[in-house]
Enzyme design. Sequence first.
Site, short mmCIF file in Angstrom:
data_model
loop_
_atom_site.label_atom_id
_atom_site.label_comp_id
_atom_site.label_asym_id
_atom_site.label_seq_id
_atom_site.Cartn_x
_atom_site.Cartn_y
_atom_site.Cartn_z
CE LYS A 1 -23.18 -27.28 -0.46
NZ LYS A 1 -23.77 -28.33 -1.58
N PRO B 1 -23.90 -23.36 26.78
CG PRO B 1 -26.50 -23.01 27.07
CD PRO B 1 -25.13 -23.07 26.19
CG ASP B 2 -23.01 -27.89 32.34
OD1 ASP B 2 -24.04 -28.53 32.59
OD2 ASP B 2 -21.82 -28.33 32.77
CB ILE B 3 -28.62 -27.78 30.08
CG1 ILE B 3 -28.51 -27.19 28.60
CG2 ILE B 3 -30.18 -27.84 30.19
CD1 ILE B 3 -29.11 -27.93 27.43
CB ILE B 4 -27.09 -30.87 34.08
CG1 ILE B 4 -27.73 -31.83 32.84
CG2 ILE B 4 -27.33 -31.41 35.47
CD1 ILE B 4 -29.04 -32.29 33.30
CE LYS C 1 -22.07 -31.34 34.32
NZ LYS C 1 -22.59 -31.33 32.87
CG ASN D 1 -24.71 -35.81 19.86
OD1 ASN D 1 -25.93 -36.63 19.81
ND2 ASN D 1 -25.03 -34.85 20.33
CG ASP E 1 -20.09 -30.81 25.71
OD1 ASP E 1 -20.96 -30.58 26.49
OD2 ASP E 1 -19.34 -31.74 25.50
CG PHE F 1 -28.87 -40.26 30.87
CD1 PHE F 1 -28.95 -41.58 30.67
CD2 PHE F 1 -29.72 -39.50 31.65
CE1 PHE F 1 -30.17 -42.21 30.68
CE2 PHE F 1 -30.98 -40.29 31.93
CZ PHE F 1 -31.12 -41.50 31.52
#
Length: 395
Positions: free
Chosen positions: A286, A303-306, A339, A207, A276, A321
């Site tokens: 390659k 994994p959803d870290i928070i 969360k 991103n 995500d 955030f």
Amino acid sequence: MKNKRILIGVTGGIAVYKVVDLISRLKKQGAEVKVIMTEHATKFVTPLTFQTLSKNVVYTDMFASLSNMDVEHISLAKWADLILVAPATANTIAKIDLGLADNMLTTVLLAKRSPVMIAPAMNTYMLNHKATQDHLKNLEKNGYIILPCDQGLLACGDAGSGKLLAPEKILEAIQDHFTVKDLEGVDIVVTAGGTREPIDPVRYIGNRSSGKMGYAIAEAAKKRGARVHLISANSSLPVPEGIDYIPIETTEELYREASSLFDSCDVYISPAAPADYRPKDYFDQKIKHKDQEALSINLTSNPDIIKNLAKRKKKQIMVAFAAESQNLVEHAKEKLESKNVDFIVANNIKKKDAGFATDTNIVTIIDKDSAIDYAKQTKKDLAEIILNKIVKLLG
């Protein structure tokens, strides 16, 4: 720096020209500046230059006519919030340590009421001479703030240490001196940047996050006295000094490092943008475009870290955030509840000057009781707003 009173003592070295730049920077920050010059300093830059920049009379002569009935070397010592000697020659450093008072500057220093910061500048061999080193050690032991020298090619042609610290670095040192240490002893983990999930040795899913918000928070927290761990994903920003820097690439690496630090930290702040999803399969070689007209990549969830860390939450203050493109407050409130964080910093990435890789942002800070909008400002200023809120939560 607004209305901080800085008295600058300028001594006779070729690096005097850098102090011209420094005074300009201090004035732009809102500081009040007065200058004392030694006689030798006036041979390099005229007093008029410093007088024009500082908007104040420049002091050079102990025995000049008084501009008022104050004894000026005493009134200057009383006036200053901080005295900076820059450049500080070997000769002046020796005089300060020995308590000599044979010119306006050394006399003011003998009558000082405020902290003194010394920025040495001289030939490498003069700097490393035992006498100079002994004087610097004595001054530091007696509470003087000694700034380091830069290294490089000196005016005399020698190469090594002895260059006057760059004006922006001296300014940072002055700002740090005046920063309230309200996070002293607080252990803070900050995440920053955007993770990358490799597809093959060349390509990845990622991103646009630059890490600027996380780096600004880490630097500000360090200046306010915190012990800072910065987990950084793929950022090219310079690493703030004095922090525990942990470079990572993928979301799983971010989760692993954050998990190892979480239980012992007091505050967890997560402006990083973890991916995500990641490719389910990694190609060792390659992928060649000529081998196939179309390519499908199966993705699997990261994994959803928070959310996972919040399940282990005990004393920790957690700040998340939310970068959204629509229904900003609604989505941020959902994230706040799901969360289990203390507050969310949300921004609309479609707004000008509020998305990735910018130096500014426009945010709404949301907690269980309120949603407060903040107009466009620098990420450095937002870092202070976020830390101020954390200080209140810490009590």
